[in-house]
Write a protein that holds these residues in place. Structure first.
Motif, PDB file in Angstrom:
ATOM      1  N   ASN A   1      10.453  10.249  -1.191  1.00 20.29           N
ATOM      2  CA  ASN A   1      10.521  10.383  -2.393  1.00 20.29           C
ATOM      3  C   ASN A   1      10.938   8.868  -2.903  1.00 20.29           C
ATOM      4  O   ASN A   1      11.832   8.326  -1.944  1.00 20.29           O
ATOM      5  N   SER A   2       9.901   8.126  -3.544  1.00 23.97           N
ATOM      6  CA  SER A   2      10.063   7.157  -4.270  1.00 23.97           C
ATOM      7  C   SER A   2      10.344   6.673  -5.707  1.00 23.97           C
ATOM      8  O   SER A   2       9.616   7.899  -6.285  1.00 23.97           O
ATOM      9  N   SER A   3      10.919   6.011  -5.940  1.00 25.50           N
ATOM     10  CA  SER A   3      10.740   4.746  -7.327  1.00 25.50           C
ATOM     11  C   SER A   3      10.113   3.686  -7.340  1.00 25.50           C
ATOM     12  O   SER A   3      10.319   2.451  -6.621  1.00 25.50           O
ATOM     13  N   VAL A   4       8.815   3.846  -8.717  1.00 20.60           N
ATOM     14  CA  VAL A   4       7.790   2.620  -8.204  1.00 20.60           C
ATOM     15  C   VAL A   4       7.530   2.711  -9.962  1.00 20.60           C
ATOM     16  O   VAL A   4       7.350   2.834 -10.875  1.00 20.60           O
ATOM     17  N   TYR A   5       7.247   1.295  -9.620  1.00 18.47           N
ATOM     18  CA  TYR A   5       7.102   0.170 -11.613  1.00 18.47           C
ATOM     19  C   TYR A   5       5.778   0.098 -11.048  1.00 18.47           C
ATOM     20  O   TYR A   5       5.139  -0.278  -9.857  1.00 18.47           O
ATOM     21  N   SER A   6       5.291   0.694 -11.791  1.00 23.52           N
ATOM     22  CA  SER A   6       3.795   0.549 -12.049  1.00 23.52           C
ATOM     23  C   SER A   6       3.165  -0.693 -13.136  1.00 23.52           C
ATOM     24  O   SER A   6       3.957  -0.016 -14.287  1.00 23.52           O
ATOM     25  N   ILE A   7       2.704  -1.504 -13.379  1.00 21.90           N
ATOM     26  CA  ILE A   7       1.563  -1.671 -14.454  1.00 21.90           C
ATOM     27  C   ILE A   7       0.104  -1.989 -14.071  1.00 21.90           C
ATOM     28  O   ILE A   7      -0.736  -1.816 -12.605  1.00 21.90           O
ATOM     29  N   THR A   8      -0.441  -1.597 -15.461  1.00 21.26           N
ATOM     30  CA  THR A   8      -2.501  -1.181 -15.143  1.00 21.26           C
ATOM     31  C   THR A   8      -3.009  -2.758 -14.773  1.00 21.26           C
ATOM     32  O   THR A   8      -2.019  -3.272 -15.222  1.00 21.26           O
ATOM     33  N   LYS A   9      -4.415  -2.692 -15.025  1.00 19.77           N
ATOM     34  CA  LYS A   9      -5.300  -3.738 -14.757  1.00 19.77           C
ATOM     35  C   LYS A   9      -5.201  -4.875 -16.058  1.00 19.77           C
ATOM     36  O   LYS A   9      -4.465  -5.691 -16.738  1.00 19.77           O
ATOM     37  N   ILE A  10      -5.130  -3.864 -17.091  1.00 20.95           N
ATOM     38  CA  ILE A  10      -5.122  -3.911 -18.732  1.00 20.95           C
ATOM     39  C   ILE A  10      -4.049  -4.772 -18.932  1.00 20.95           C
ATOM     40  O   ILE A  10      -3.760  -6.057 -19.584  1.00 20.95           O
ATOM     41  N   LYS A  11      -2.623  -4.290 -18.731  1.00 23.53           N
ATOM     42  CA  LYS A  11      -1.054  -4.887 -18.948  1.00 23.53           C
ATOM     43  C   LYS A  11      -1.208  -5.842 -18.216  1.00 23.53           C
ATOM     44  O   LYS A  11      -0.424  -6.854 -18.911  1.00 23.53           O
TER      45      LYS A  11
ATOM     46  N   VAL B   1       7.563  -1.334  -5.250  1.00 21.74           N
ATOM     47  CA  VAL B   1       8.268   0.008  -5.186  1.00 21.74           C
ATOM     48  C   VAL B   1       9.861  -0.482  -5.281  1.00 21.74           C
ATOM     49  O   VAL B   1      10.332  -1.846  -4.454  1.00 21.74           O
ATOM     50  N   ASP B   2      10.598   0.072  -5.989  1.00 23.25           N
ATOM     51  CA  ASP B   2      12.093   0.020  -6.049  1.00 23.25           C
ATOM     52  C   ASP B   2      12.571   0.204  -5.467  1.00 23.25           C
ATOM     53  O   ASP B   2      14.040  -0.077  -4.439  1.00 23.25           O
ATOM     54  N   LYS B   3      12.330   2.109  -5.099  1.00 28.55           N
ATOM     55  CA  LYS B   3      13.324   3.139  -3.669  1.00 28.55           C
ATOM     56  C   LYS B   3      12.333   4.044  -2.662  1.00 28.55           C
ATOM     57  O   LYS B   3      11.376   4.444  -3.907  1.00 28.55           O
ATOM     58  N   GLY B   4      12.621   3.332  -1.771  1.00 26.56           N
ATOM     59  CA  GLY B   4      11.238   4.268  -1.405  1.00 26.56           C
ATOM     60  C   GLY B   4      10.414   3.824  -0.287  1.00 26.56           C
ATOM     61  O   GLY B   4      10.535   2.820  -0.165  1.00 26.56           O
ATOM     62  N   CYS B   5       9.047   4.562  -0.044  1.00 24.30           N
ATOM     63  CA  CYS B   5       8.777   4.220   0.612  1.00 24.30           C
ATOM     64  C   CYS B   5       6.838   4.373   0.422  1.00 24.30           C
ATOM     65  O   CYS B   5       6.956   5.852   0.759  1.00 24.30           O
ATOM     66  N   LEU B   6       5.278   3.712   0.868  1.00 26.34           N
ATOM     67  CA  LEU B   6       4.964   4.380   0.346  1.00 26.34           C
ATOM     68  C   LEU B   6       3.683   3.798   1.117  1.00 26.34           C
ATOM     69  O   LEU B   6       3.952   2.951   2.412  1.00 26.34           O
ATOM     70  N   ARG B   7       2.499   3.747   1.609  1.00 23.88           N
ATOM     71  CA  ARG B   7       1.226   4.358   2.357  1.00 23.88           C
ATOM     72  C   ARG B   7      -0.010   4.304   2.064  1.00 23.88           C
ATOM     73  O   ARG B   7       0.096   4.685   0.844  1.00 23.88           O
ATOM     74  N   ASN B   8      -0.957   3.352   2.063  1.00 26.55           N
ATOM     75  CA  ASN B   8      -2.334   3.086   2.167  1.00 26.55           C
ATOM     76  C   ASN B   8      -2.740   3.645   3.529  1.00 26.55           C
ATOM     77  O   ASN B   8      -2.419   3.482   4.468  1.00 26.55           O
ATOM     78  N   PHE B   9      -3.910   4.455   3.214  1.00 26.70           N
ATOM     79  CA  PHE B   9      -4.304   5.095   3.977  1.00 26.70           C
ATOM     80  C   PHE B   9      -6.208   5.851   3.754  1.00 26.70           C
ATOM     81  O   PHE B   9      -6.212   5.739   2.807  1.00 26.70           O
TER      82      PHE B   9
END
Length: 191
Positions: free
Chosen positions: A101-111, A52-60
């Motif tokens: 509203n969120s800005s997120v950096y993501s990476i795949t498992k392969i990468k 998370v770069d900016k914002g908030c996420l949740r797992n549910f």
């Protein structure tokens, strides 16, 4: 020198030279998510790990009766995904949703796997992050079993007051293991 929250966070644990920073930055994708949008849905194969770069996420997750149970939140500089499904590249048992509203950096498992081969010192970074996250999760389970709902709320509010301000009441109640109505009573001092 690249300056973003992800590289700044990594360098708190592992120093990176400019070439290494460029390599890391090249493996991540920055994405924007609107409030309430899903990054991952239950039964969808989990391919990404989110920072998370900016914002908030949740797992549910949802029960058979459709009741939501929030298991984790992630604010700025926190990681989130269905970690087991990500590791196995398997269907998820959880939803990952943007609370704001969120800005997120993501990476795949392969990468990520390729990056760890090219830059083995990042293994240390991810190990330290996961150890801290797992330790926090163990404490959360302890508090769920050993504290009353009111104690859990006050403890959480003291440790993470920013969550209480930013997260909707029903999500916070779900995370703490009680109903929104009970949370209202706690806040009103009627418990």
């Amino acid at each position: 020198m690249i300056n973003n929250s992800l590289l700044t966070h990594i360098q708190k644990y592992v120093p990176l030279n400019e070439e290494e920073q460029l390599l890391v930055a090249s493996q991540f994708t920055q994405q924007m998510y609107k409030k309430k949008s899903f990054l991952l849905k239950e039964e969808q194969v989990c391919h990404a790990l989110y920072f998370v770069d900016k914002g908030c996420l949740r797992n549910f997750f949802l029960t058979d009766k459709g009741v939501e149970h929030t298991t984790q939140f992630a604010l700025e500089n926190w990681w989130l995904t269905d970690f087991l499904a990500f590791e196995q590249e398997a269907p998820s048992n959880f939803f990952v949703q943007a609370v704001e509203n969120s800005s997120v950096y993501s990476i795949t498992k392969i990468k990520q796997d390729e990056l760890l081969v090219k830059l083995p010192k990042l293994e240390r970074y991810f190990r330290l992050i996961l150890q801290r996250a797992y330790g926090a999760y163990q404490l959360r389970i302890k508090y769920l079993y050993s504290q009353s709902g009111e104690e859990r709320y006050h403890h959480f509010n003291n440790l993470f007051p920013e969550f209480v301000q930013r997260v909707p009441q029903y999500m916070l109640a779900s995370y703490l293991g009680f109903t929104p109505e009970f949370l209202s009573k706690i806040r009103a001092g009627k418990v």
